[in-house]
Design an enzyme around this catalytic site. Structure first.
Site, PDB file in Angstrom:
ATOM      1  N   LYS A  73      17.011  11.234  26.824  1.00  0.00           N
ATOM      2  CA  LYS A  73      18.310  11.499  28.138  1.00  0.00           C
ATOM      3  C   LYS A  73      18.977  12.812  27.569  1.00  0.00           C
ATOM      4  O   LYS A  73      19.450  13.224  28.730  1.00  0.00           O
ATOM      5  CB  LYS A  73      19.231  10.394  27.199  1.00  0.00           C
ATOM      6  CG  LYS A  73      18.877   8.847  27.615  1.00  0.00           C
ATOM      7  CD  LYS A  73      19.814   7.844  27.036  1.00  0.00           C
ATOM      8  CE  LYS A  73      19.212   6.259  27.473  1.00  0.00           C
ATOM      9  NZ  LYS A  73      19.777   5.600  26.422  1.00  0.00           N
TER      10      LYS A  73
ATOM     11  N   ASP B  92      27.323   3.671  30.787  1.00  0.00           N
ATOM     12  CA  ASP B  92      26.154   2.369  30.817  1.00  0.00           C
ATOM     13  C   ASP B  92      26.830   1.446  31.678  1.00  0.00           C
ATOM     14  O   ASP B  92      26.046   0.262  31.946  1.00  0.00           O
ATOM     15  CB  ASP B  92      26.147   2.093  29.377  1.00  0.00           C
ATOM     16  CG  ASP B  92      25.015   2.563  28.748  1.00  0.00           C
ATOM     17  OD1 ASP B  92      24.045   3.285  29.466  1.00  0.00           O
ATOM     18  OD2 ASP B  92      24.817   2.792  27.410  1.00  0.00           O
TER      19      ASP B  92
ATOM     20  N   GLN C 161      24.300   4.401  21.978  1.00  0.00           N
ATOM     21  CA  GLN C 161      22.913   4.019  21.972  1.00  0.00           C
ATOM     22  C   GLN C 161      22.723   2.578  21.363  1.00  0.00           C
ATOM     23  O   GLN C 161      23.018   2.343  20.051  1.00  0.00           O
ATOM     24  CB  GLN C 161      21.952   5.049  21.452  1.00  0.00           C
ATOM     25  CG  GLN C 161      20.461   4.701  21.470  1.00  0.00           C
ATOM     26  CD  GLN C 161      20.126   4.695  23.046  1.00  0.00           C
ATOM     27  OE1 GLN C 161      20.180   5.297  23.718  1.00  0.00           O
ATOM     28  NE2 GLN C 161      18.893   3.524  23.250  1.00  0.00           N
TER      29      GLN C 161
END
Ligand code: NDP
Length: 291
Positions: free
Chosen positions: A53, A120, A97
């Site tokens: 990422k 997200d 994460q």
């Protein structure tokens, strides 16, 4: 019939070129789009995802910061970091994460992220806006799946869509997006009786189970669009999806490979959300971006 491959890498590359233009515009206007990635502990798979990422951010002109916390960090420590990032005007997106170590409660951590920075798309406010049909920041994997389906040229109105898996990250939001696109949606999960009965009716089949080869070729309707979200590592180290690719390819109309399918799209959509957040921030400041 041999299915056409939906090449996630290629679609993601095109999207990234578009994100780069938009990031350049922001940078030129004095807003450097910034993404903070929070990782707690040193889960090996998470480390790889985070590295990918961060690299992807660099390629499109998004500034990224990595915040690595020890695996024994308390909830207060993690929430304190999120509070600081929420207040940081140079950060437009915050990503925590997953999975998190056992002492942390993912719903509490995710809810602490400002919905405007929730790249997200998992904050209840963003999931709620998706349910109401006016999404703001979409969850990345479901958004990527919809782009892949769009690339096939299939008109989803009236199509039978079957989603296998009901997680908050993939199954539920992709079902909502398919519904919004006009499909008739069936959701399946571990308690579904006769899974094949449902999958065989699917014009669009999305599999997000996490079990290698759970969907055999005979479970697929000829000509269907098959999206394989699963990422499973076999004992020989090979990565496979939830679908038996070889057999399914002989029946489906379109199919996504693993790797090289949904995975690259998830990262591309994350970058897109970070840029969208930065653009909204610029708009709030009254900054006009050159077209
Ligand atoms: P979860 O473990 O949260 O959910 C799995 C779902 O599959 C559950 O709803 C479960 O049902 C259902 N399920 C399990 N076994 C069966 C079965 N035999 N038949 C029908 N349904 C079943 O997983 P995620 O949604 O987070 O992820 C799914 C897969 O996708 C994983 O392999 C993950 O690594 C991958 N993934 C890939 C991404 C990418 O970018 N490519 C992004 C996110 C995930 P129940 O609810 O009843 O337990």
């Amino acid at each position: 019939m041999t299915a056409l491959i939906i090449d996630g890498k290629q679609i993601a590359q095109k999207l990234r070129a578009e994100w780069k233009l938009r990031a350049d515009r922001l940078n030129a206007a004095g807003i450097a789009p910034g993404l903070a990635v929070v990782m707690v502990g040193d889960n090996a798979a998470s480390k790889i995802y985070v590295r990918n990422k961060i690299r992807a951010c660099r390629e499109v002109g998004i500034r990224s910061e990595e915040h690595l916390l020890g695996g024994d960090s308390s909830q207060e420590t993690v929430l304190g970091l999120i509070d600081r990032l929420n207040a940081d005007a140079g950060i437009h997106g915050i990503l925590v994460q997953l999975p998190l170590p056992a002492q942390l409660a993912p719903p509490i951590v995710i809810e602490r992220i400002s919905p405007d920075k929730d790249v997200d798309g998992l904050h209840s406010r963003n999931l709620g806006s998706l349910v109401s049909g006016h999404p703001r920041l979409l969850p990345c994997t479901p958004a990527g799946i919809m782009k892949m389906l769009k690339s096939t040229g299939l008109d989803l109105h009236g199509k039978e869509a079957v989603v296998v898996g009901r997680s908050n990250i993939v199954g539920k939001p992709v079902a909502l997006l398919l519904l919004q696109a006009g499909a008739t949606v069936t959701m399946c999960h571990s308690h579904t009786r006769d899974l094949a009965h449902h999958t065989r009716r699917a014009d669009v089949l999305v599999c997000a189970i996490g079990k290698p080869h759970a969907i055999g070729g005979e479970m697929i309707k000829p000509g269907a669009a098959v999206i394989d979200v699963g990422i499973n590592r076999l004992s020989d180290g090979k990565l496979v999806g939830d679908v038996d690719f070889g057999a399914a390819r002989e029946r489906a109309g379109w199919i996504t490979p693993v790797p090289g399918g949904v995975g690259p799209m998830t990262i591309a959509m994350l970058l897109g959300n970070a840029i969208l957040s930065a653009e909204r921030y610029a708009a709030e400041l009254g900054i006009k971006l050159d077209a």
